[in-house]
Design a protein around this motif. Sequence first.
Motif, mmCIF file in Angstrom:
data_model
loop_
_atom_site.group_PDB
_atom_site.id
_atom_site.type_symbol
_atom_site.label_atom_id
_atom_site.label_comp_id
_atom_site.label_asym_id
_atom_site.label_seq_id
_atom_site.Cartn_x
_atom_site.Cartn_y
_atom_site.Cartn_z
ATOM 1 N N ILE A 156 25.983 -54.042 -20.741
ATOM 2 C CA ILE A 156 24.700 -53.482 -20.326
ATOM 3 C C ILE A 156 24.627 -53.429 -18.805
ATOM 4 O O ILE A 156 25.256 -54.229 -18.100
ATOM 5 N N SER A 157 23.867 -52.472 -18.318
ATOM 6 C CA SER A 157 23.534 -52.376 -16.902
ATOM 7 C C SER A 157 22.133 -51.820 -16.796
ATOM 8 O O SER A 157 21.686 -51.072 -17.674
ATOM 9 N N ILE A 158 21.438 -52.164 -15.739
ATOM 10 C CA ILE A 158 20.109 -51.605 -15.501
ATOM 11 C C ILE A 158 20.205 -50.193 -14.935
ATOM 12 O O ILE A 158 19.226 -49.455 -14.891
ATOM 13 N N GLN A 168 11.749 -46.982 -10.066
ATOM 14 C CA GLN A 168 13.040 -47.576 -10.350
ATOM 15 C C GLN A 168 13.047 -49.058 -10.024
ATOM 16 O O GLN A 168 12.454 -49.502 -9.051
ATOM 17 N N HIS A 169 13.747 -49.783 -10.843
ATOM 18 C CA HIS A 169 13.976 -51.196 -10.580
ATOM 19 C C HIS A 169 14.795 -51.313 -9.299
ATOM 20 O O HIS A 169 15.660 -50.487 -9.010
ATOM 21 N N ALA A 170 14.575 -52.365 -8.517
ATOM 22 C CA ALA A 170 15.274 -52.523 -7.242
ATOM 23 C C ALA A 170 16.783 -52.551 -7.430
ATOM 24 O O ALA A 170 17.529 -51.957 -6.642
ATOM 25 N N VAL A 171 17.255 -53.236 -8.450
ATOM 26 C CA VAL A 171 18.697 -53.303 -8.687
ATOM 27 C C VAL A 171 19.233 -51.935 -9.081
ATOM 28 O O VAL A 171 20.319 -51.519 -8.650
ATOM 29 N N ASP A 172 18.484 -51.221 -9.899
ATOM 30 C CA ASP A 172 18.858 -49.873 -10.309
ATOM 31 C C ASP A 172 19.041 -48.997 -9.068
ATOM 32 O O ASP A 172 20.063 -48.328 -8.896
ATOM 33 N N ARG A 173 18.058 -49.012 -8.172
ATOM 34 C CA ARG A 173 18.133 -48.211 -6.945
ATOM 35 C C ARG A 173 19.322 -48.632 -6.099
ATOM 36 O O ARG A 173 20.024 -47.806 -5.519
ATOM 37 N N PHE A 174 19.538 -49.934 -6.020
ATOM 38 C CA PHE A 174 20.623 -50.452 -5.192
ATOM 39 C C PHE A 174 21.961 -49.892 -5.651
ATOM 40 O O PHE A 174 22.768 -49.399 -4.854
#
Length: 669
Positions: free
Chosen positions: A492-494, A408-414
Motif C-alpha cells: 500500500i501507498s498513500i 491531498q495528504h502531506a505525504v501524498d503531495r511529498f
Amino acid sequence: MDGETLGPEFLRDPYPTYAQLRAHAPVFPTITPNGMKIWVVSRYEDAKVVLADPRFSKSVRDAAHLFDPDTVEARNLMCLPPSLRDNLLSIDPPDHTRLRRLVSRACTVRQVEALRPSIERIVNDLLDRMSGTFDLMSSFSTQLPVKVICALLGVPESDSPALLGWTQTMVSLSVAPAETVAADSKALHEYIVGLIAAKRANPADDLITSLIAVGETTEDELISLIAVMIIGGFETTSNLLGNAVLALLQHPEQLRDLRENPDLIRGAVEELIRFDGPTHTSTFRYTTEDVEIGGTVIPAGEIVFASLISANRDERAFPDGDRLDVRRDSRAHLAFGHGIHFCIGAALARLETEVALGGLLARFPHLSLAVPAEELQWRMSLLTRGLEALPLHTEPLTTEPVREAREQHAVDRFYDVYSQVLLKIWDSNFHYGYWLSDEDESSNGVAALRLTDLMIEKIDAVPGDRVLDLGCGLGEPALALAGATGADVIGISINQAQVDEANRRANGRAYFVCADALDLPFGDHHFDSAWAFESLLHMDRPKALRELARVVRPGGLIVVADIVQRGPLSEESKAALGPALETFALSPVPMLHEYPALLAEAGLEVLELLNVSDYTKKTMPRLVEGATKHYDELVAQFGDEAKAHLDVLLSPIASLPEWGYLVAVARTA
C-alpha cells in the motif's frame, strides 16, 4: 432518525445509522423527507417477518386511505394509472398467486441459465467498446440489463432510452415531481399497450407473446406484469453491478482474492449483494391489525418498511456483517426479499452480475476509481440503492503527478515530486542501502537490494503466506519478497501514482493499492506477516503499529525498518530539524532506546533489534552526491517543490551523526 436524517448523507452511507437502530431501536417510527409517517424494521429476523407475514398487506389499492394526501408519495401514487399502481409488488393473494405463477414459468433457474451464452455475448460486446476512462453505470451497468430484458421480452432495443427514463421515474416516487410521474407513467402505460397490440398482430418467440397466448390475465394485469419486468429488470441489476464493483475497489484484498480465484465468483456475487445490495428497503406494506415485532407493537393501519440493507448487515445473522468477505456463505441474505414476494427476477440478476463481473475483472486487470469515492453521488431514493455514476480507469495511470481539485495528504503531495527525485538521484528501490564495510563501493541499487534481502530474511515468509508491505514505494522490495518466498504480497501507498507505477512493474507478481496506513482497508488477522520498510517515518508510529498488529494474525511477524536517533541532538541539529521534518512530511524521530517500548505499547512481542546504522551510513552521502549532480535538471523539471527537497538533502540535517537505522522484528500476541 427523522426526515433530516434520511437525507443525502444518510443515502450515501446509511450503515452507521442502521447499526445504531439495530442496537437500540430495531422497530422505529420515523418520517420520510417528504413527511410520510412510516415504521422502519432493521433487524434480520424481524425483517423476515415483515416480508412474509400476511398481516403485512401489500395492497396499495386497499390502503389508499392511509396516505396523507399532502405528501409527495401519496400525490405521485394517485397519478399512476391503475395498470401500474396495482402490480405484483402491490397486491395480495389470491391475485398475486395467480399472476406470479404465469411469470415464474419463464424465470426458473434452469431457464435463466439457458440465457448464459447470450448474456456472455452482450457482456463481451459492451466490454469491447470500453477503454481508458468511462462511467460504468451509463456504459455498462445500465446497458447490460436493458439489452437482456429487451431480448427476453421482445422489446425493440431502440426504445430502451425512453424506457430507462420512465423506469427511473417509477422508482423515484418519493422525490419525483408529480407532473413528471403523471407524464412518464402515462407514457409507459401507452407504450406497453402498443407493444401488446404489436405482439398480438405479429407473435414472436418472446415472453410477452407467451403471456398473451396464455390468456389468463385482464388487459391491465398484462400491462402491469410487463411494466414490473421492465422496471425490475432494468433497475435492480444496474444498481447491483455498480455497487458490487465499487465494493471490490474499496476492498482490494477481496478483489485480489476474486481475481486469483475466479471460481469464487458465484459465492462472491451473493456476498456483494448482501454487503451493499441494490434495494434499500422493501416495497410498500401496511399492518392489517396490531402486530408485535421485535418487542414493539405496530398498530393496525401503519405503513412499514423493512430495511433490506440493514438486515443484511445484522451481526446476529452475519457475524462481522460490515466486513466484505467473498468467501462467506451469504445465500441467506434478504436483498431479493423473502416469502411469496421473493423477487421473481433474482436468478436473472444473479446470472447477469456473475457474467458481468467475471468479464469486467478479466478484461481490465488494473481497474480503478477515476474520482475519490467521497465524490460519488447516490440516487435519491429510499427504495433502491444505486450510484448516479461510477467513473473508472481501465488502465494503469502514468507516473506523472496529475491531480484533480481535491485536498491531498502531506505525504501524498511529498511523493508526487520526491518519487521523481529519487528515481534520478538514487534507484527505483527507494530504500536505504546496506554496505558491508567502509571499503565496499557497491552501487546504490545493489546496496538497497542488500538491505531488502535482510528484511526478507527477517520476515521469514513461505509460499502462500499473505504479506503486507506498508508503504510500498514503486514496489521493488515487495516484488523481491514475492519472488524470493512465493508469498502473496499486497503493498500500500498513500500516493496513487506510486501505486499505479508499482502495479505496472508488478505485472501480477504482487498487488498494490492506494490506502491510508492508519486506517487499513483489511479485516482483522488478514495477513500472516507484514513489514514497514522506512514508512513509519511519515506516520503516527504508535497508531500505525497498532493497525499493523490488528491486520496480522496472532503469532505473525512484523518487521520494521526505521530511522532513529542514536543520541541527543546538538543545537545545530535542533535548529535544522523543524524545516526538514515539514518539507519531508516526517514525524518526530524516536530515540533508539525508545523503540522496544514503542513496539510493546502496540501489543507486540519484541524478538530482535538490529542497529545497522554503521552499514547504512553511506546512504546520505550518496544521496547528497546525486542531489548535487542533478540539482539544476530536477529544479527545471519539477520546480520549487523539487528545490525544497534537494535543499534539505544538501543541508547539514541530512548527514548528522545522530541519525541511525534500526531493523526490529516483533510478533503479534
